[in-house]
Each structure stands twice: as structure tokens, then as C-alpha cells.
Design an enzyme around this catalytic site. Sequence first.
Site, mmCIF file in Angstrom:
data_model
loop_
_atom_site.group_PDB
_atom_site.id
_atom_site.type_symbol
_atom_site.label_atom_id
_atom_site.label_comp_id
_atom_site.label_asym_id
_atom_site.label_seq_id
_atom_site.Cartn_x
_atom_site.Cartn_y
_atom_site.Cartn_z
ATOM 1 N N TYR A 1 0.848 -1.195 0.000
ATOM 2 C CA TYR A 1 0.000 0.000 0.000
ATOM 3 C C TYR A 1 0.894 1.260 0.000
ATOM 4 O O TYR A 1 0.761 2.134 -0.861
ATOM 5 C CB TYR A 1 -0.929 -0.008 1.220
ATOM 6 N N ARG B 1 0.012 6.649 17.828
ATOM 7 C CA ARG B 1 -0.318 7.157 16.498
ATOM 8 C C ARG B 1 -0.769 8.612 16.596
ATOM 9 O O ARG B 1 -1.272 9.056 17.625
ATOM 10 C CB ARG B 1 -1.470 6.333 15.876
ATOM 11 N N ASP C 1 3.387 -3.237 12.452
ATOM 12 C CA ASP C 1 3.062 -1.993 13.160
ATOM 13 C C ASP C 1 4.308 -1.390 13.810
ATOM 14 O O ASP C 1 4.842 -1.958 14.753
ATOM 15 C CB ASP C 1 2.038 -2.272 14.280
HETATM 16 N N1 UDP Z 1 -5.102 -1.419 16.883
HETATM 17 C C1 UDP Z 1 -5.457 -2.218 17.957
HETATM 18 N N2 UDP Z 1 -6.602 -2.970 17.867
HETATM 19 C C2 UDP Z 1 -7.410 -2.945 16.765
HETATM 20 C C3 UDP Z 1 -7.055 -2.108 15.675
HETATM 21 C C4 UDP Z 1 -5.884 -1.358 15.772
HETATM 22 O O1 UDP Z 1 -4.753 -2.282 18.964
HETATM 23 O O2 UDP Z 1 -8.419 -3.664 16.745
HETATM 24 C C5 UDP Z 1 -3.885 -0.599 16.976
HETATM 25 C C6 UDP Z 1 -2.894 -0.846 15.852
HETATM 26 O O3 UDP Z 1 -2.017 -1.888 16.199
HETATM 27 C C7 UDP Z 1 -2.187 0.511 15.751
HETATM 28 C C8 UDP Z 1 -3.271 1.507 16.189
HETATM 29 O O4 UDP Z 1 -4.259 0.748 16.861
HETATM 30 O O5 UDP Z 1 -1.144 0.584 16.674
HETATM 31 C C9 UDP Z 1 -3.912 2.218 15.015
HETATM 32 O O6 UDP Z 1 -4.289 1.249 14.057
HETATM 33 P P1 UDP Z 1 -5.203 1.552 12.820
HETATM 34 O O7 UDP Z 1 -5.474 0.266 12.117
HETATM 35 O O8 UDP Z 1 -6.386 2.360 13.269
HETATM 36 O O9 UDP Z 1 -4.337 2.527 11.913
HETATM 37 P P2 UDP Z 1 -2.855 2.335 11.286
HETATM 38 O O10 UDP Z 1 -1.929 2.967 12.285
HETATM 39 O O11 UDP Z 1 -2.618 0.892 11.075
HETATM 40 O O12 UDP Z 1 -2.940 3.121 10.032
#
Ligand code: UDP
Length: 330
Positions: free
Chosen positions: A142, A222, A286
Site C-alpha cells: 500500500y 499514532r 506496526d
Molecule cells: N489497533 C489495535 N486494535 C485494533 C485495531 C488497531 O490495537 O483492533 C492498533 C494498531 O495496532 C495501531 C493503532 O491501533 O497501533 C492504530 O491502528 P489503525 O489500524 O487504526 O491505523 P494504522 O496505524 O494501522 O494506520
Amino acid sequence: MKKILVSGGAGYIGSHTVRALSEVGYGPVVLDSLITGHREAVPGNIPFYLGNIADEDLVSDIIMKEKVSAVIHFAARSLVGESVQKPDLYFEENTAKTHRFVSTVLQCGVNNIVFSSTAATYGNPEKVPIPEESKTEPINPYGASKLMIEQSFYWLEQAYGLKWIALRYFNAAGAALDGSLGEDHATETHLIPLVLKTALGQREAISIFGTDYDTLDGTCIRDYIHVLDLAEAHIRALEALEQGVPCGAYNVGTGTGYSVREVIAMARRVTGIDIPVLEAPRREGDPDSLVAKVGKIQKILGWQARYSDLETIIKSAWQWHQKHPHGYGI
Ligand code: UDP
């Protein structure tokens, strides 16, 4: 009235940007395949074309008929996990189709384009907050598919005078403050909507992916940016292109990060619901912390986040999820 072609204008960030464009006096024109977008997210009085960005005849017809003067290009696939499973889909849908789209746009005499890029272009950052000049080594297709587009824009600028700004979004979140537009993905993977769906009782618990990161509370950090602030960034970018600012990539974030536990704590406070949590293993790919350095967009585009404190983000998202527990059309 300046007409702006918005590809992907029926999607999450696209639909909020279409509304913001109308509010400040632009004339948005939407092109969307509705593969992931929602027709209901675009008001009936906005010109809407169902179709594909790689359809050269359709794109030139729209530009000529509507007298389009600039483009904001959102249309893309955006699931990181899916991109790892199907990289070919991402290089075709994002990179190849964008190339055909932008070639058509240029051939029609339109030179200004604002492009939705991503912090995933950086990969694992060397330092946080991440400045735009950091190395770009995406760790998933991506991010790679978006970075290749940015790189192609640089060369189209040199050869044909393309004027472009790529906005590298950090974590888009939130909804229109009255809950009338919001996030509705067929496959939801993002933290904030999943936490709020858990609050609604649609899921049993929210899983925290990893509690042993090198952060204060062990969970990932984040930079959450309100979709209204993102929409505003696109308008600033359009104006800046007209004024001849340098083309290139700009981070869109707040410069402040929140941990997964902090997000869940705020969601509990906003909803008043004791949202159940499960501690789960890390999710592959991550990085522990992703936070934007935001000086460039503030200085050059004159943009400031206005709605991106965590409470406003979660309150607005909660409005949306309560009003539309099953998304659009319900
Ligand atoms: N995350 C989590 N549980 C979930 C979904 C996401 O702990 O069910 C964590 C994920 O590991 C990351 C953060 O939340 O650290 C943000 O994830 P998201 O998928 O919203 O956005 P990304 O940072 O991947 O674009």
C-alpha cells in the site's frame, strides 16, 4: 465558481472534502466507482459520475463538460493487510490507474492536482516526529503503491509542468460534528471505529494489538488527525498550487501522538461505557510510534489542525456511529 474534480469523493475522506469544498464556494464534481464509496455520502445537488479513473473517455468528458480547473485525487485501495496479500491489486488499482488518470487530466489541459498520500510511505521511521525529508522505505505494498505515484508526479512535473501536492496523512479519524457523514468500511480494521462498535455492543471486546512496545504504556502511538482538518488541508493545498508554492509531499498530522490505551480510555469517557478490552499479540508491520512533524504544512500552506484533539475526534465519531450503527443507507 471553480470546478474541482474529486476522484473517490464518495469515500470517507473524499466525502468530507466535497462538503468542505462546497462550503467555501468551490464546485466539486465527483467521480467514484462505488467499490468502497457510498452514493449516500454525496449530496444530490453535486454532479456525480459513476466510473473508473482509468477510463480515459469518461475522465476527459467530465473535465470538458464540467469545465474542471483542478483535481483532488482520493480514489484508491487503502487496506494495508489486503495489500500484503494482493500486491498486484494495489499496483494496478493505485499506481497504474493513477498514472492513466493523471495522464488524461494533463492531456485535457488541467495541471493542478492534490493527491492523497500516506505516512505509510515512510515505513519504519528513523526518528519521530517524522519530517518529510526522512527516508521513504515503505514496509507494505500500500505504502509502496502511493510512493511510486509521488515519484511519478515529480517526473511529470519536470516534463509537462504538472503542479502537485501529495498530502501524507497520518491516522485519519473522526466524523462530521453532527454525525451526518462518517467512516463506513465494509471491512473495518481501524482502531477508533472498532472501539466504538464495541461500545455499541456490535463486538464483544476491542483487542489491543501488542502491549510490549517501547512506549510509555507499552501500546502503539499514532497521530490521529480529524477528517475535517484533513478536508481543510486539501483546500489549502489547492489554493497554494494556484499561488505557485513548491510541489511536493506534506505531512498532515498534529505532531502529538496517543497510545492505544489512551484512545480506549477517551472512548470510555466519551461514551460512558466500560468498553471491554482484550490484550492480544502484536499485529505484523506496526511500528511502535508514528507521529508527524508538521512545520512544513503549517508554514507553507498556512494550515493548522482545529478539530484534532482526541476528545473531539472520538465525540464526533461516536455521534456518527450512534446515528448510523450500520453505516450508510440505514
Ligand atoms: N489497533 C489495535 N486494535 C485494533 C485495531 C488497531 O490495537 O483492533 C492498533 C494498531 O495496532 C495501531 C493503532 O491501533 O497501533 C492504530 O491502528 P489503525 O489500524 O487504526 O491505523 P494504522 O496505524 O494501522 O494506520
